[in-house]
Design an enzyme around this catalytic site. Structure first.
Site, short mmCIF file in Angstrom:
data_model
loop_
_atom_site.label_atom_id
_atom_site.label_comp_id
_atom_site.label_asym_id
_atom_site.label_seq_id
_atom_site.Cartn_x
_atom_site.Cartn_y
_atom_site.Cartn_z
N SER A 181 -69.64 -7.26 -6.30
CA SER A 181 -70.89 -6.54 -6.58
C SER A 181 -71.01 -6.37 -8.09
O SER A 181 -69.99 -6.46 -8.81
CB SER A 181 -70.82 -5.15 -5.92
N TYR A 229 -66.29 2.78 -3.82
CA TYR A 229 -66.90 1.43 -3.73
C TYR A 229 -66.59 0.63 -4.99
O TYR A 229 -66.17 -0.53 -4.92
CB TYR A 229 -68.41 1.58 -3.51
N1 LIG Z 1 -76.91 -5.14 -0.28
C1 LIG Z 1 -76.61 -5.05 -1.56
O1 LIG Z 1 -77.44 -4.60 -2.38
C2 LIG Z 1 -75.25 -5.51 -2.05
C3 LIG Z 1 -75.04 -5.52 -3.44
C4 LIG Z 1 -73.82 -5.93 -3.93
C5 LIG Z 1 -72.83 -6.34 -3.06
N2 LIG Z 1 -73.04 -6.32 -1.73
C6 LIG Z 1 -71.95 -6.75 -0.86
O2 LIG Z 1 -72.39 -7.82 -0.05
C7 LIG Z 1 -71.67 -7.81 1.19
C8 LIG Z 1 -72.65 -7.84 2.34
O3 LIG Z 1 -73.47 -6.70 2.23
P1 LIG Z 1 -74.86 -6.56 3.00
O4 LIG Z 1 -75.79 -5.90 2.07
O5 LIG Z 1 -75.23 -7.82 3.67
O6 LIG Z 1 -74.41 -5.44 4.07
P2 LIG Z 1 -74.85 -5.17 5.59
O7 LIG Z 1 -76.26 -5.56 5.78
O8 LIG Z 1 -74.44 -3.78 5.87
O9 LIG Z 1 -73.91 -6.17 6.39
C9 LIG Z 1 -72.51 -5.99 6.33
C10 LIG Z 1 -71.82 -7.06 7.17
O10 LIG Z 1 -70.42 -6.79 7.13
C11 LIG Z 1 -69.95 -6.67 8.45
N3 LIG Z 1 -68.83 -5.73 8.53
C12 LIG Z 1 -68.80 -4.41 8.19
N4 LIG Z 1 -67.59 -3.92 8.44
C13 LIG Z 1 -66.84 -4.93 8.94
C14 LIG Z 1 -65.49 -5.05 9.38
N5 LIG Z 1 -64.65 -3.99 9.39
N6 LIG Z 1 -65.05 -6.25 9.81
C15 LIG Z 1 -65.89 -7.31 9.83
N7 LIG Z 1 -67.17 -7.28 9.45
C16 LIG Z 1 -67.63 -6.09 9.00
C17 LIG Z 1 -71.16 -6.24 9.30
O11 LIG Z 1 -71.03 -6.72 10.63
P3 LIG Z 1 -70.56 -5.84 11.90
O12 LIG Z 1 -71.11 -4.47 11.71
O13 LIG Z 1 -71.15 -6.62 13.02
O14 LIG Z 1 -69.07 -5.90 11.86
C18 LIG Z 1 -72.27 -7.01 8.61
O15 LIG Z 1 -72.34 -8.32 9.11
C19 LIG Z 1 -70.78 -6.57 1.15
O16 LIG Z 1 -69.49 -6.92 0.75
C20 LIG Z 1 -71.45 -5.71 0.09
O17 LIG Z 1 -70.55 -4.81 -0.51
C21 LIG Z 1 -74.24 -5.92 -1.19
#
Ligand SMILES: NC(=O)c1ccc[n+]([C@@H]2O[C@H](COP(=O)([O-])OP(=O)(O)OC[C@H]3O[C@@H](n4cnc5c(N)ncnc54)[C@H](OP(=O)(O)O)[C@@H]3O)[C@@H](O)[C@H]2O)c1
Length: 259
Positions: A142, A155
């Site tokens: 991130s 985080y």
């Molecule tokens: N959205 C942003 O603005 C942003 C910015 C910077 C970085 N990121 C990073 O990008 C990545 C994806 O984020 P996102 O925004 O797509 O989040 P999201 O919409 O909340 O999706 C998170 C994904 O991770 C899975 N997950 C959560 N806990 C898990 C576990 N214990 N084991 C396996 N899978 C798990 C969830 O699936 P299940 O619930 O089905 O397990 C889901 O598929 C993360 O690492 C996040 O920190 C996001």
């Protein structure tokens, strides 16, 4: 004379964690378009099974909690046996959180570290014997792995840690021809962002739409990114054209951070 177009990448396999929604789901779709075989893991197996059903030859779904070492070992070895090798690993699964440090419980801290940091380590360690020369590990960190932000110390700690893990591993595996990089998104329009906005707007006593607008206006491009944009970037890193890139933490954030 017209010639047949041969897809650039076929019979390569990508293993994607957190594949059920948001960025991970977009990565699944993009790699399927690129002709990869896709091994998908998340806890929402029903969602992944739908993708598998629509792409029966090219994808396979596993229930996967990345914080459960035994399950990671089992799933990675089953995926490698099913597809033959794992050419690219995308450690995407992650959880967010926004809490003042004095209110952070041990349980909250441990959960965040175990998903965001232990998970990528478990997956990487289990997958390495199956990653051939020319393979990649791509860790989704991130911009908060590069700069601090208030009320996000757990985080930030996990995402800074993931970048350190990336950089050290890249040096360890360069001689084996394996690239290791981190991708650092800014605001992306996903459920993680949406649920964070809902919680924070309630805390501040303002409308969700007002907070969303304010956050977007803080981005030089004045917008949140789409999950597909992050997927495109990750897909590029998995191409032979990106062979020289390793040990990097690459931002894709609409200009939010200077590096
Ligand atoms: N959205 C942003 O603005 C942003 C910015 C910077 C970085 N990121 C990073 O990008 C990545 C994806 O984020 P996102 O925004 O797509 O989040 P999201 O919409 O909340 O999706 C998170 C994904 O991770 C899975 N997950 C959560 N806990 C898990 C576990 N214990 N084991 C396996 N899978 C798990 C969830 O699936 P299940 O619930 O089905 O397990 C889901 O598929 C993360 O690492 C996040 O920190 C996001």
């Amino acid at each position: 004379m017209a010639t047949a177009i041969i897809p650039r990448m076929t019979k390569k396999t990508v293993f994607i964690t957190g594949a059920s929604r948001g960025i991970g789901r977009a990565v699944v779709e993009r790699f399927l378009e690129d002709g990869f075989q896709v091994a998908m893991g998340a806890r929402s197996l029903d969602v992944l099974k739908e993708i598998e059903k629509a792409n029966p030859e090219m994808s396979k779904a596993w229930h996967l909690d990345v914080s459960d070492r035994a399950e990671v070992d089992k799933v990675v070895s089953e995926a490698a046996a099913h597809f033959g090798s794992l050419d690219c690993i995308v450690n995407n699964a992650g959880v967010g959180g926004r809490t003042a440090i004095e209110d952070v419980t041990d349980e909250e801290w441990r959960n965040l570290m175990s998903v965001n940091l232990d998970g990528p380590m478990y997956v990487t360690r289990a997958a390495l014997p199956h990653i051939p020369s020319g393979g990649q590990i791509i860790n989704v960190s991130s911009v908060l792995g590069k700069v601090g932000s208030t009320l996000t110390s757990p985080y930030c700690a996990s995402k800074f840690g993931l970048i350190g893990f990336t950089k050290a591993l890249a040096l360890e595996f360069a001689p084996r021809g394996i690239q290791v990089n981190a991708v650092c998104p800014g605001w992306v329009d996903t459920e993680m962002t949406e649920s964070g906005i809902v919680r924070e707007a309630a805390n501040l006593g303002i409308k969700e739409s007002t907070l969303r607008m304010k956050l977007a206006m803080d981005v030089p491009q004045r917008r949140f990114l789409e999950a597909a944009e992050i997927a495109n970037f990750i897909a590029f890193l998995a191409t032979p054209g990106a062979k020289g890139i390793t040990g990097q933490a690459l931002s894709i954030c609409g200009g939010l951070t200077p590096s």
